[in-house]
Scaffold this active site. Structure first.
Site, PDB file in Angstrom:
ATOM      1  N   HIS A  62      80.921  49.520 -12.225  1.00 22.92           N
ATOM      2  CA  HIS A  62      82.187  48.836 -12.471  1.00 22.92           C
ATOM      3  C   HIS A  62      83.062  49.616 -13.449  1.00 22.92           C
ATOM      4  CE1 HIS A  62      84.740  45.904 -14.615  1.00 22.92           C
ATOM      5  NE2 HIS A  62      84.951  45.476 -13.392  1.00 22.92           N
TER       6      HIS A  62
ATOM      7  N   SER B 235     127.694  58.902 -17.389  1.00 26.13           N
ATOM      8  CA  SER B 235     126.245  58.773 -17.491  1.00 26.13           C
ATOM      9  C   SER B 235     125.957  57.303 -17.754  1.00 26.13           C
ATOM     10  CB  SER B 235     125.716  59.639 -18.641  1.00 26.13           C
ATOM     11  OG  SER B 235     124.337  59.419 -18.777  1.00 26.13           O
TER      12      SER B 235
ATOM     13  N   GLY C 269      85.274  43.928  -7.499  1.00 21.93           N
ATOM     14  CA  GLY C 269      84.479  43.048  -8.353  1.00 21.93           C
ATOM     15  C   GLY C 269      85.217  41.841  -8.895  1.00 21.93           C
TER      16      GLY C 269
ATOM     17  N   ARG D 241      87.220  52.061   2.929  1.00 19.75           N
ATOM     18  CA  ARG D 241      88.583  51.813   2.449  1.00 19.75           C
ATOM     19  C   ARG D 241      89.090  53.101   1.815  1.00 19.75           C
ATOM     20  NH1 ARG D 241      86.636  47.900  -2.516  1.00 19.75           N
ATOM     21  NH2 ARG D 241      85.268  49.408  -3.432  1.00 19.75           N
TER      22      ARG D 241
ATOM     23  N   MET E 236      86.623  39.205  -7.208  1.00 16.58           N
ATOM     24  CA  MET E 236      86.381  37.912  -6.573  1.00 16.58           C
ATOM     25  C   MET E 236      84.918  37.812  -6.195  1.00 16.58           C
ATOM     26  SD  MET E 236      89.868  37.341  -4.531  1.00 16.58           S
ATOM     27  CE  MET E 236      89.731  38.887  -3.735  1.00 16.58           C
TER      28      MET E 236
ATOM     29  N   LYS F 135      89.267  44.781   3.676  1.00 14.69           N
ATOM     30  CA  LYS F 135      87.884  44.910   4.120  1.00 14.69           C
ATOM     31  C   LYS F 135      87.736  44.468   5.584  1.00 14.69           C
ATOM     32  CE  LYS F 135      84.476  43.827   1.325  1.00 14.69           C
ATOM     33  NZ  LYS F 135      83.104  43.949   0.880  1.00 14.69           N
TER      34      LYS F 135
ATOM     35  N   ARG G 134      81.973  37.353   1.875  1.00 10.29           N
ATOM     36  CA  ARG G 134      82.669  38.173   0.866  1.00 10.29           C
ATOM     37  C   ARG G 134      84.168  37.981   0.944  1.00 10.29           C
ATOM     38  NH1 ARG G 134      79.104  43.114   0.052  1.00 10.29           N
ATOM     39  NH2 ARG G 134      77.558  42.877   1.669  1.00 10.29           N
TER      40      ARG G 134
ATOM     41  N   TYR H 164     121.967  62.781 -10.862  1.00 10.55           N
ATOM     42  CA  TYR H 164     120.732  63.057 -11.607  1.00 10.55           C
ATOM     43  C   TYR H 164     120.252  61.819 -12.351  1.00 10.55           C
ATOM     44  CZ  TYR H 164     123.417  63.353 -15.993  1.00 10.55           C
ATOM     45  OH  TYR H 164     124.205  63.067 -17.066  1.00 10.55           O
TER      46      TYR H 164
ATOM     47  N   CYS I 276     120.979  57.799 -18.024  1.00 11.96           N
ATOM     48  CA  CYS I 276     120.167  58.244 -19.155  1.00 11.96           C
ATOM     49  C   CYS I 276     119.462  57.096 -19.855  1.00 11.96           C
ATOM     50  CB  CYS I 276     120.994  59.059 -20.133  1.00 11.96           C
ATOM     51  SG  CYS I 276     122.312  58.112 -20.907  1.00 11.96           S
TER      52      CYS I 276
HETATM   53  C1  PEP Z   1     121.586  53.235 -22.964  1.00 13.26           C
HETATM   54  O1  PEP Z   1     122.200  52.318 -23.494  1.00 13.26           O
HETATM   55  O2  PEP Z   1     121.067  53.149 -21.841  1.00 13.26           O
HETATM   56  C2  PEP Z   1     121.435  54.515 -23.660  1.00 13.26           C
HETATM   57  C3  PEP Z   1     120.868  55.548 -23.063  1.00 13.26           C
HETATM   58  O3  PEP Z   1     121.794  54.562 -24.959  1.00 13.26           O
HETATM   59  P1  PEP Z   1     120.903  53.977 -26.146  1.00 13.26           P
HETATM   60  O4  PEP Z   1     119.569  53.619 -25.572  1.00 13.26           O
HETATM   61  O5  PEP Z   1     120.820  55.059 -27.148  1.00 13.26           O
HETATM   62  O6  PEP Z   1     121.687  52.801 -26.582  1.00 13.26           O
END
Ligand code: PEP
Ligand code: MG
Length: 909
Positions: free
Chosen positions: A493, A801, A107, A371, A109, A27, A98, A888, A868
């Site tokens: 609010h 992975s 809102g 803002r 503070m 502000k 303020r 990826y 993953c």
């Molecule tokens: C992991 O361990 O990150 C994984 C993808 O396998 P899970 O979650 O199935 O153990």
């Protein structure tokens, strides 16, 4: 010279600038910037966040010694510019005090207005303004705010809500009037006396009459409010560090309540709900700022266009609209033009949608705040893409403008149009925050929490219904499916906070009568009770009786453009974790370019399969197991065919069986009895086998590739299912691309025999069919040892992975399933900044990822590297994986767009 703590702003001298947010708060920095742009701002000064830190660390006396002289100089400068003296009873300069932190905390503070009034000055104000009612009303508002915020006069019971309001209500009853506005100057003078007595009797102290004592009290109270409960909760929910502190803005008061040529309002340079490029906002004639936010009176629209749209929604006819709710554009055309010029200047200057506060005092416009406006996820996307098209921002900025997690708002469900046909609308309010919500009514925020947590139910979906919301309701709002308020405009609010949370909200549904004590809500003659179902459409403002089915959102338009832009910039590919053709189809629609993890065991639980799985587990020897596996083979093959079809042309990573076998057998008596009957074996045999399967640390037990090592026939069956499915789908003219993944490997000597079975099975199937498919065999890196010896594993595996769930569990020594009992405390205490299962621990676990990636590439330069674990969908972690050079990330289907954007941000950031 020590660094200054006080930064002035005004038409004469301005010390600060927009870039100084850390020091001056959002502000204060923007007030200074507006002054630099020659926009009319009431003069004042900002006491820096460093002063807040000094106060927290060194206490009151030390702070006052540091800032006293500078504050006095600041007040003198305001006096000079306004031509009034602070503490001059004849014509007092009044101040507002303020808070203003680095990040906006609406809102949360405290604020004090009309500071400087006392029994003498009120007479001077009355004489100068020629408006006795206004003077006394200002005085009573001041005592009310100061009494609450600085002196700490709080309610003594839940019913009391606000002790000052109790006094006001008593006087109104005594006077036989309904509205505050019906109280005259004498009544307000009465109120001032009663307020002062109330303070004296409850606190044993008098209300301070010395303006300087008032000012110091207010400044310290604002610093204190940085640590009040609701500010803490807000910080927790929004990841704002405690160390930032707040600044304090002290500014000359201007009044929107000096009669019919005065007004106050809030405006947005674009629509915060939809993102439409339309100046919009609300104002009230003869009112103070908090009247607009509190939602007590129905505000009017700033533009004619907005006013017409509002009237249509509120079912107000054109004549009534023009007579009772005219727009500012119609009512004060000259001032409207000035406001329009200011909003244009500000949006062009900041290159972002602005949220403005203004006051008109007797025909003069003053800007009180600007803002970057909070907005829904949908508005975020539309504004970014339109500003890009308008040449206001470049592609890189457009990408960075959208918070990846907020894409969730767009992916949120809307009502199923079919179900909506039969829906009965019971009321209409303002479309305060879009989306669809359906749930059971609760009337108190703490009950919303209890119901949704399952203390009074079992994780129920609730709609929080309130007269209006206040910052105390924050936790309840955050767990509700949606919020309905009877009062309040688009800037109330409830509306602002709900939009910030991406939560469906309908506000200002005037026909709804809420009785929180009786726990009922009534429209006309119909009453709903706590626990009854209602549904809200936050995009239209409609309220419906009952439960209405919802469906997924459309993903075209600006969303599509943003995603296309993200794809042009990102380097990381985004795959999905999907186990069924339906999930895979959703993932592909959301832009996944493959499956990064199919957890095959999820297929084992469905229907009759579980029986075959149990047969395999109970089998006494290999032959028995092979018989059971033969039953599973066609089912598993069918599953894979579905995945390959959905992902035609894209890689599908299929992981071999991973969890410990005991997960597939019942542990309770009744379940074991039923299993015995179904399988026609004595229950004792089942009990014995379940006992054998028992492990003290199942996560470190007989699971992952250890199953395939001890029961190679399982790996063989799964590999056969993969390759037969791939050839079947290939025969349909499609392009299946299997990547077979061995889980929980810690040594190349575990990987090799498993990979050998997969490759041998592939060759066998190819020979039988006289056809081939391209495939890879790789491994998960999810044990620390695998990361450490990744060069030796990488010499054999074609891809890695990272299973960051297990890798985190094993590296940190935190059980994935049990850490919930202490991890939140760890995060609160700052031992780890974030839950390492949500956002990757870059310093620790991250090192293993980097090391393994580097070792893998050192032996196989083209090795494919992905993630993953859950972290594959977390924007901060994605930033890290980008830097680590992975190929990826893979995440749950609905996080795919979030991951695509996060990957692009990592590339441009
Ligand atoms: C992991 O361990 O990150 C994984 C993808 O396998 P899970 O979650 O199935 O153990
Ligand atoms: Mg794992």
């Amino acid at each position: 010279m020590p660094a200054p703590y006080v930064y002035r702003f005004g038409s004469q001298r301005t010390d600060g600038a927009a870039a100084m947010k850390n020091l001056l708060g959002g502000k204060g920095a923007n007030l200074a910037e507006m002054c630099r742009l020659a926009i009319p701002v009431p003069p004042g000064f900002t006491i820096s966040t460093e002063a807040c830190t000094a106060y927290t660390q060194q206490g009151r006396d030390a702070l006052l010694a540091m800032i006293d002289a500078e504050v006095r100089e600041g007040v003198a400068a305001v006096e000079a510019e306004m031509g009034k003296r602070f503490g001059n009873a004849a014509d007092p300069l009044l101040l507002s005090v303020r808070s203003g932190a680095r990040a906006s905390m609406p809102g949360m503070m405290d604020t004090i207005l009309n500071l400087g009034l006392n029994d003498e000055a009120v007479a001077g104000l009355a004489a100068r303004s020629g408006n006795e009612r206004f003077a006394w009303d200002s005085y009573r508002r001041f005592i009310q705010m100061y009494g609450d915020v600085v002196m700490g006069l709080k309610p003594t019971s839940k019913e009391e809500h606000d002790p000052f309001e109790v006094v006001i209500d008593a006087l109104k009853t005594q006077r036989g009037v309904k509205l505050d506005t019906e109280l005259d100057a004498a009544d307000l003078q009465q109120l001032v006396q009663r307020f002062k007595s109330l303070i004296h009797s409850r606190l044993g102290r008098d209300f301070p009459t010395d303006p300087w004592e008032q000012l110091w009290g207010a400044v310290l109270a604002v610093f204190e409010s940085w640590n009040n409960e609701r500010a803490r909760v807000y910080r927790e929910l929004n990841d704002i560090p405690e160390s930032w502190g707040t600044a304090v803005n002290v500014q000359a008061m201007v009044f929107g309540n000096l009669g019919d040529s005065s007004a106050t309002g809030v405006a947005f340079t674009r629509d915060a709900g939809t993102g439409e490029d339309l100046f919009n906002g609300e104002f009230l004639v003869n009112a103070q700022g908090e009247d607009v936010v509190a939602g007590i009176r129905t505000p009017q629209q700033i533009t004619l266009e907005g006013s017409r749209r509002w009237a249509e929604l509120a079912l107000v006819g054109e004549d009534e609209r023009r007579a009772t709710y005219p727009s500012l554009e119609e009512l004060m055309p000259g001032l409207y033009q000035e406001l329009l010029a200011a909003e244009t200047t500000l949006e062009n200057h900041f290159h972002d949608m602005q949220d403005l506060e203004f006051t008109i005092q007797e025909g003069k416009l003053w800007m009180l705040q600007t803002r970057n406006g909070k907005r829904t996820g949908a508005a975020m996307v539309r504004i970014a893409m339109e500003m890009l098209a308008q040449g206001m921002i470049d592609e890189r900025t457009a990408l960075l403008r959208v918070t990846p997690d907020r894409l969730n708002d767009l992916l949120h469900p809307v009502f199923d149009t079919q179900a909506l046909k039969d829906a009965v609308p019971i009321a209409r309010g303002l479309p305060a925050s879009p989306g669809a919500a359906t749930g059971q009514i609760v009337f108190h925020a703490d009950e919303a929490e209890a119901w949704s947590k399952g203390e009074k139910g079992s994780g129920k979906a609730v709609i929080l219904v309130r007269q209006e919301t206040s910052p105390e309701d924050l936790r309840g709002m955050s767990v509700a499916q949606g919020i309905l308020t009877a009062r309040g405009g688009m800037t109330s609010h409830a509306a602002v906070v709900a939009r910030g949370m991406g939560k469906c909200c309908v506000s200002g549904a005037g026909a709804v009568h809420v009785d929180p004590k009786a726990r009922t809500m009534t429209v006309g003659s119909v009453t709903w009770h706590e626990g009854d179902w209602i549904s809200l459409n936050g995009s239209t403002g409609e309220v419906f009786d009952g439960r209405i089915a919802t469906k997924d959102a459309e993903l075209s338009g600006d969303f599509g453009k943003l995603m296309a832009l993200a794809d042009r910039y990102k380097r990381l590919d985004v795959r999905a974790n999907a186990d069924t053709p339906t999930d895979a189809t959703v993932a592909r629609r959301l832009g996944a370019t493959g499956i990064g993890l199919c957890r095959t065991e999820h297929m084992f639980f469905q229907g009759e399969r579980i029986q075959a799985v149990r047969e395999m587990i109970l089998a006494d020897d290999e032959a028995g197991r092979r018989r059971a596996l033969a039953k599973l083979l066609p089912m598993q093959r069918g599953d894979f065919e579905g995945l390959f079809r959905a992902m035609d042309g894209l890689p599908v990573t299929i992981r071999l069986l991973d969890p410990p076998l005991h997960e597939f057998v019942p542990h309770d008596d009744a379940g074991q009895q039923a299993m015995a009957q179904q399988m026609r074996v004595p229950v004792a045999k089942i009990k014995r086998r379940v006992e054998e399967l028992h492990e003290f640390n199942p996560m470190l037990g007989h699971r992952g590739c250890r199953l395939g090592i001890t029961y190679p026939e399982i790996t063989e069956m799964q590999a056969r299912a993969v390759f037969e499915a791939a050839l079947n789908v290939q025969a349909e003219g499609l392009k299946p691309f299997p990547e077979v993944m061995i889980p929980l490997v810690g040594s190349v000597r575990e990987f090799n025999p498993q990979a050998a079975i997969v490759r041998k099975t592939a060759e066998a199937v190819f020979a039988e069919r006289g056809a081939k498919v391209h495939y890879l065999v790789g491994t998960m890196i999810e044990t620390p040892r695998a990361a450490l010896v990744a060069d030796s594993i990488g010499s054999q595996a074609e891809f890695f992975s990272f299973g960051t769930n297990d890798l985190t569990q094993m590296t940190m020594g935190f059980s994935r399933d049990d850490a919930g009992s202490f991890l939140p405390e760890y995060v609160k205490k700052g031992i780890y900044e974030q839950d390492p299962f949500r956002s990757i621990d870059q310093k620790g676990v991250g090192q293993l990822v980097e090391l393994a990636a580097q070792k893998g590439r050192s032996v196989r330069p083209d090795i494919e590297l992905g993630v993953c674990g859950e972290h594959g969908g977390d924007p901060a972690s994605i930033g890290f994986f980008h830097k680590a050079g992975l190929d990826y990330v893979s995440c749950s289907p609905f996080r795919v767009p979030i991951a695509r954007l996060a990957a692009a941000q990592a590339a441009v950031g």
